[in-house]
Design a protein around this motif. Structure first.
Motif, short mmCIF file in Angstrom:
data_model
loop_
_atom_site.label_atom_id
_atom_site.label_comp_id
_atom_site.label_asym_id
_atom_site.label_seq_id
_atom_site.Cartn_x
_atom_site.Cartn_y
_atom_site.Cartn_z
N ILE A 45 -11.95 -10.79 -1.59
CA ILE A 45 -10.60 -10.62 -2.12
C ILE A 45 -9.64 -10.33 -0.97
CG2 ILE A 45 -9.17 -9.27 -3.72
CD1 ILE A 45 -11.91 -8.51 -5.10
N ALA A 46 -8.49 -11.00 -0.98
CA ALA A 46 -7.41 -10.71 -0.05
C ALA A 46 -6.41 -9.79 -0.74
CB ALA A 46 -6.71 -11.99 0.40
N ALA A 47 -5.91 -8.78 -0.03
CA ALA A 47 -5.03 -7.78 -0.63
C ALA A 47 -3.67 -7.77 0.06
CB ALA A 47 -5.66 -6.39 -0.55
N VAL A 48 -2.63 -7.65 -0.77
CA VAL A 48 -1.26 -7.57 -0.27
C VAL A 48 -0.57 -6.40 -0.98
CG1 VAL A 48 0.94 -8.78 -0.04
CG2 VAL A 48 -1.20 -10.07 0.05
N ALA A 49 0.02 -5.50 -0.21
CA ALA A 49 0.76 -4.36 -0.78
C ALA A 49 2.24 -4.73 -0.76
CB ALA A 49 0.51 -3.09 0.01
N GLY A 50 2.76 -5.13 -1.91
CA GLY A 50 4.12 -5.65 -1.93
C GLY A 50 4.15 -6.98 -1.22
N THR A 72 -12.26 -3.36 -1.87
CA THR A 72 -10.98 -3.59 -2.52
C THR A 72 -10.63 -2.45 -3.47
OG1 THR A 72 -11.47 -5.97 -2.44
CG2 THR A 72 -9.64 -5.28 -3.83
N GLU A 73 -11.62 -1.96 -4.20
CA GLU A 73 -11.36 -0.87 -5.14
C GLU A 73 -10.88 0.38 -4.42
OE1 GLU A 73 -11.41 -1.07 -8.43
OE2 GLU A 73 -11.86 -3.19 -8.21
N MET A 74 -11.29 0.55 -3.17
CA MET A 74 -10.89 1.72 -2.40
C MET A 74 -9.45 1.60 -1.88
SD MET A 74 -13.37 3.86 -2.46
CE MET A 74 -13.00 4.95 -1.09
N LEU A 75 -8.85 0.42 -1.98
CA LEU A 75 -7.48 0.24 -1.50
C LEU A 75 -6.46 0.76 -2.50
CD1 LEU A 75 -7.70 -3.38 -0.02
CD2 LEU A 75 -7.87 -1.20 1.21
N ALA A 101 4.26 0.66 -2.20
CA ALA A 101 4.29 2.01 -1.64
C ALA A 101 2.97 2.38 -0.96
CB ALA A 101 4.60 3.02 -2.75
N LEU A 102 1.89 1.67 -1.29
CA LEU A 102 0.59 1.97 -0.69
C LEU A 102 0.50 1.54 0.77
CD1 LEU A 102 -1.85 1.00 -3.60
CD2 LEU A 102 -1.35 3.30 -2.74
N ALA A 103 1.38 0.65 1.21
CA ALA A 103 1.29 0.13 2.57
C ALA A 103 1.34 1.25 3.60
CB ALA A 103 2.41 -0.88 2.82
N GLU A 104 2.25 2.19 3.43
CA GLU A 104 2.37 3.28 4.39
C GLU A 104 1.13 4.17 4.39
OE1 GLU A 104 4.67 3.75 6.76
OE2 GLU A 104 5.41 1.78 6.10
N THR A 105 0.60 4.43 3.21
CA THR A 105 -0.60 5.26 3.11
C THR A 105 -1.80 4.59 3.77
OG1 THR A 105 0.19 6.21 1.03
CG2 THR A 105 -2.15 6.44 1.51
N ARG A 109 -5.47 4.64 7.63
CA ARG A 109 -6.91 4.45 7.61
C ARG A 109 -7.36 3.60 8.79
NH1 ARG A 109 -8.24 3.07 1.38
NH2 ARG A 109 -10.07 2.17 2.43
N PRO A 110 -8.25 4.10 9.63
CA PRO A 110 -8.62 3.40 10.86
C PRO A 110 -9.36 2.09 10.63
CG PRO A 110 -10.02 5.32 10.49
CD PRO A 110 -8.93 5.40 9.50
N GLU A 111 -9.96 1.92 9.46
CA GLU A 111 -10.70 0.67 9.20
C GLU A 111 -9.79 -0.45 8.71
OE1 GLU A 111 -10.86 2.74 5.13
OE2 GLU A 111 -10.62 3.26 7.26
N LEU A 112 -8.49 -0.17 8.63
CA LEU A 112 -7.54 -1.17 8.14
C LEU A 112 -6.45 -1.43 9.18
CD1 LEU A 112 -6.93 0.26 4.54
CD2 LEU A 112 -8.61 -1.48 5.21
N VAL A 113 -5.87 -2.62 9.10
CA VAL A 113 -4.66 -2.95 9.86
C VAL A 113 -3.63 -3.44 8.85
CG1 VAL A 113 -3.61 -4.50 11.55
CG2 VAL A 113 -5.84 -3.48 12.02
N VAL A 114 -2.50 -2.79 8.83
CA VAL A 114 -1.43 -3.12 7.89
C VAL A 114 -0.25 -3.65 8.69
CG1 VAL A 114 0.08 -2.25 6.07
CG2 VAL A 114 -2.24 -1.31 6.33
#
Length: 318
Positions: A45-50, A72-75, A101-105, A109-114
């Motif tokens: 699954i690909a995820a997009v916050a806004g 994905t569920e953890m996002l 609003a989740l993008a900033e949060t 997390r070090p395992e993610l790149v936003v």
């Protein structure tokens, strides 16, 4: 400089164009089948916050747009979810929309790149064959976010066909994701081409002129109209060169080369701040990053780069 990459189909040289997913339109109206795909262990699954993609740090500096079920569920909870298609290895692919609003949060997390979608493509943060599906997901999910209500009666809409339409709960109208066509043209005159710049461009950046296709006109006539409106140039022959999906928010860029019938340029200064004829030799310097005045063309992800490069390197062969 070499013209070897031009042996590929030109459209595939642009950002967001490489998408090898089998979209499986035949499954979209089969909710049970898509639900079964959604719960397979190999589904990604690909995820997009806004409008902001969330990238998965697989191993060290290796990034991917894809997440497993558990990841994905953890996002965060999904606002929308769409079936993107099947990968070449037969595994299902989905896209998930998260609250912006989740993008900033999630940045914490070090395992993610936003980061923004343009940077993902420009900096080649993920493999090339992942950029196209990410653009597909972003465009359709963004369409969902902007079409919560029916344009016909104002009633609330709900998603249908596995995310590929919205259905009005009041009047029953069906709404489908749209793609807005834009013509982008390199206007040429003998051994020169017109390049122009807008005030928002990076310093020294020059590009092709462009504009949306209007109702009731062909692509060729859109090229002719935009060339006249933006540069005061009448053009004759219009040749299609390449196209590019442009998910900002959901356009298809139709790239053409147009032959000007005259030399005199009259710029629309409400749209542009500068523009002139560039000889081929100067364009080659711009493409190589060796222009004496630091002038440059758009970078590799833009179809403008593909148009300019094709004209400068291939000339009469295109």
């Amino acid at each position: 400089m070499t013209d070897a990459p031009l042996r590929r189909e030109r459209s595939s040289l642009t950002g967001f164009a490489v998408n090898r997913l089998d979209r499986r339109e035949d499954l979209r109206n089969k909710p049970d089948a898509v639900t079964a795909l959604r719960h397979r262990s190999d589904t990604l699954i690909a995820a997009v916050a806004g409008e902001t993609p969330i990238l998965n740090r697989i191993d060290g500096d290796t990034l991917s747009v894809w997440f497993s079920h558990g990841e994905t569920e953890m996002l965060g909870p999904a606002l929308e979810e769409i079936f993107l298609g099947m990968a070449e290895d037969g595994s299902p692919r989905f896209g998930r929309l998260l609250d912006r609003a989740l993008a900033e949060t999630l940045k914490e997390r070090p395992e993610l790149v936003v980061t923004d979608l343009r940077s993902v493509a420009l900096k080649r943060l993920v493999p090339e064959d992942e950029v196209g599906p990410l653009g597909e997901a972003k465009a359709v999910l963004d369409w969902h976010a902007r079409h919560r209500f029916c344009a016909q009666c104002g009633g609330q809409t709900v998603p249908g066909t596995s995310g590929w339409r919205r259905e009005c709960t009041v009047c029953g109208a069906l709404h489908f994701p749209r793609t807005d066509p834009v013509v982008i043209m390199l206007v040429t005159r003998r051994d020169t081409c017109l390049l122009a710049r807008q005030a928002r461009f990076a310093p020294g950046m020059y590009s092709c002129i462009a504009g949306f296709v209007e109702p009731g006109e062909t692509l060729e006539d859109a090229v002719r109209r935009e060339s006249w409106e933006e540069a005061g140039l009448r053009v004759g022959t219009v040749r299609y060169i390449a196209s590019q999906p442009w998910p900002f928010p959901s356009s298809i860029m139709v790239g053409c080369i147009a032959e000007a019938l005259g030399d005199e340029i009259t710029l629309d200064m409400t749209e542009l701040e500068a523009g002139r004829w560039f000889p081929r030799e100067e364009v080659l310097q711009m493409l190589d990053g060796k222009h004496p005045d630091g002038l440059a063309c758009p970078q590799h992800i833009a179809i403008a780069n593909t148009l300019v490069r094709a004209w400068a390197l291939e000339g009469e062969r295109i």
